[in-house]
Design a protein around this motif. Structure first.
Motif, PDB file in Angstrom:
ATOM      1  N   LYS A  36      50.594  30.166  44.310  1.00  8.99           N
ATOM      2  CA  LYS A  36      50.051  31.507  44.499  1.00  8.99           C
ATOM      3  C   LYS A  36      49.853  32.205  43.153  1.00  8.99           C
ATOM      4  N   MET A  37      50.804  32.052  42.234  1.00  3.24           N
ATOM      5  CA  MET A  37      50.669  32.643  40.900  1.00  3.24           C
ATOM      6  C   MET A  37      49.459  32.061  40.172  1.00  3.24           C
ATOM      7  N   TYR A  38      49.235  30.763  40.316  1.00  6.57           N
ATOM      8  CA  TYR A  38      48.079  30.113  39.699  1.00  6.57           C
ATOM      9  C   TYR A  38      46.775  30.726  40.235  1.00  6.57           C
ATOM     10  N   HIS A  39      46.715  30.926  41.542  1.00  4.19           N
ATOM     11  CA  HIS A  39      45.503  31.485  42.134  1.00  4.19           C
ATOM     12  C   HIS A  39      45.314  32.952  41.773  1.00  4.19           C
ATOM     13  N   TRP A  40      46.392  33.712  41.668  1.00  7.61           N
ATOM     14  CA  TRP A  40      46.272  35.103  41.227  1.00  7.61           C
ATOM     15  C   TRP A  40      45.717  35.160  39.806  1.00  7.61           C
ATOM     16  N   ASN A  41      46.199  34.258  38.940  1.00  7.21           N
ATOM     17  CA  ASN A  41      45.724  34.221  37.554  1.00  7.21           C
ATOM     18  C   ASN A  41      44.245  33.841  37.503  1.00  7.21           C
ATOM     19  N   SER A  42      43.864  32.859  38.299  1.00  8.42           N
ATOM     20  CA  SER A  42      42.460  32.437  38.348  1.00  8.42           C
ATOM     21  C   SER A  42      41.569  33.564  38.866  1.00  8.42           C
ATOM     22  N   GLN A  43      42.027  34.264  39.889  1.00  3.03           N
ATOM     23  CA  GLN A  43      41.270  35.382  40.445  1.00  3.03           C
ATOM     24  C   GLN A  43      41.138  36.511  39.434  1.00  3.03           C
ATOM     25  N   GLN A  45      41.139  36.236  36.133  1.00  2.00           N
ATOM     26  CA  GLN A  45      40.208  35.823  35.081  1.00  2.00           C
ATOM     27  C   GLN A  45      38.761  35.939  35.562  1.00  2.00           C
ATOM     28  N   THR A  46      38.518  35.551  36.801  1.00  2.00           N
ATOM     29  CA  THR A  46      37.167  35.655  37.349  1.00  2.00           C
ATOM     30  C   THR A  46      36.733  37.113  37.456  1.00  2.00           C
ATOM     31  N   LYS A  47      37.639  37.962  37.906  1.00  2.00           N
ATOM     32  CA  LYS A  47      37.341  39.396  38.032  1.00  2.00           C
ATOM     33  C   LYS A  47      37.040  40.010  36.667  1.00  2.00           C
ATOM     34  N   GLU A  48      37.829  39.658  35.653  1.00  2.00           N
ATOM     35  CA  GLU A  48      37.597  40.168  34.300  1.00  2.00           C
ATOM     36  C   GLU A  48      36.246  39.706  33.767  1.00  2.00           C
ATOM     37  N   PHE A  49      35.883  38.455  34.035  1.00  2.00           N
ATOM     38  CA  PHE A  49      34.604  37.924  33.577  1.00  2.00           C
ATOM     39  C   PHE A  49      33.450  38.725  34.163  1.00  2.00           C
TER      40      PHE A  49
END
Length: 66
Positions: A36-43, A45-49
Motif C-alpha cells: 500500500k505504501m508503494y502504491h501511495w508513493n506511485s500515486q 509521483q503521478t499526481k505531482e507530474f
C-alpha cells in the motif's frame, strides 16, 4: 527400572495452529502495508507530474532547437 527423561516427548510436539495463524496474519498485514505504501508513493509521483504539467513547469515535447 530407570526413569526415562521426558525430552523425547517435547521433541515430538507438532506445530501450533494458533501460532501459525497469527504468524500468517502478521506477515500478511506487513506485506499489505508495504504494498500500500508503494502504491501511495506511485500515486503521489503521478499526481505531482500532472500538476507540474498543468502549471507549464515541465513539458513532454522535446525542443527542436538543437
Amino acid at each position: 527400572m530407570a526413569r526415562v527423561p521426558k525430552i523425547a516427548k517435547a521433541a515430538n510436539k507438532g506445530p501450533s495452529v494458533v501460532k501459525e495463524i497469527i504468524y500468517g496474519i502478521s506477515l500478511g498485514l506487513i506485506a499489505g502495508g508495504l504494498w500500500k505504501m508503494y502504491h501511495w508513493n506511485s500515486q503521489r509521483q503521478t499526481k505531482e507530474f500532472y500538476e507540474l504539467l498543468e502549471k507549464g513547469e515541465i513539458s513532454v515535447v522535446v525542443d527542436e532547437d538543437k
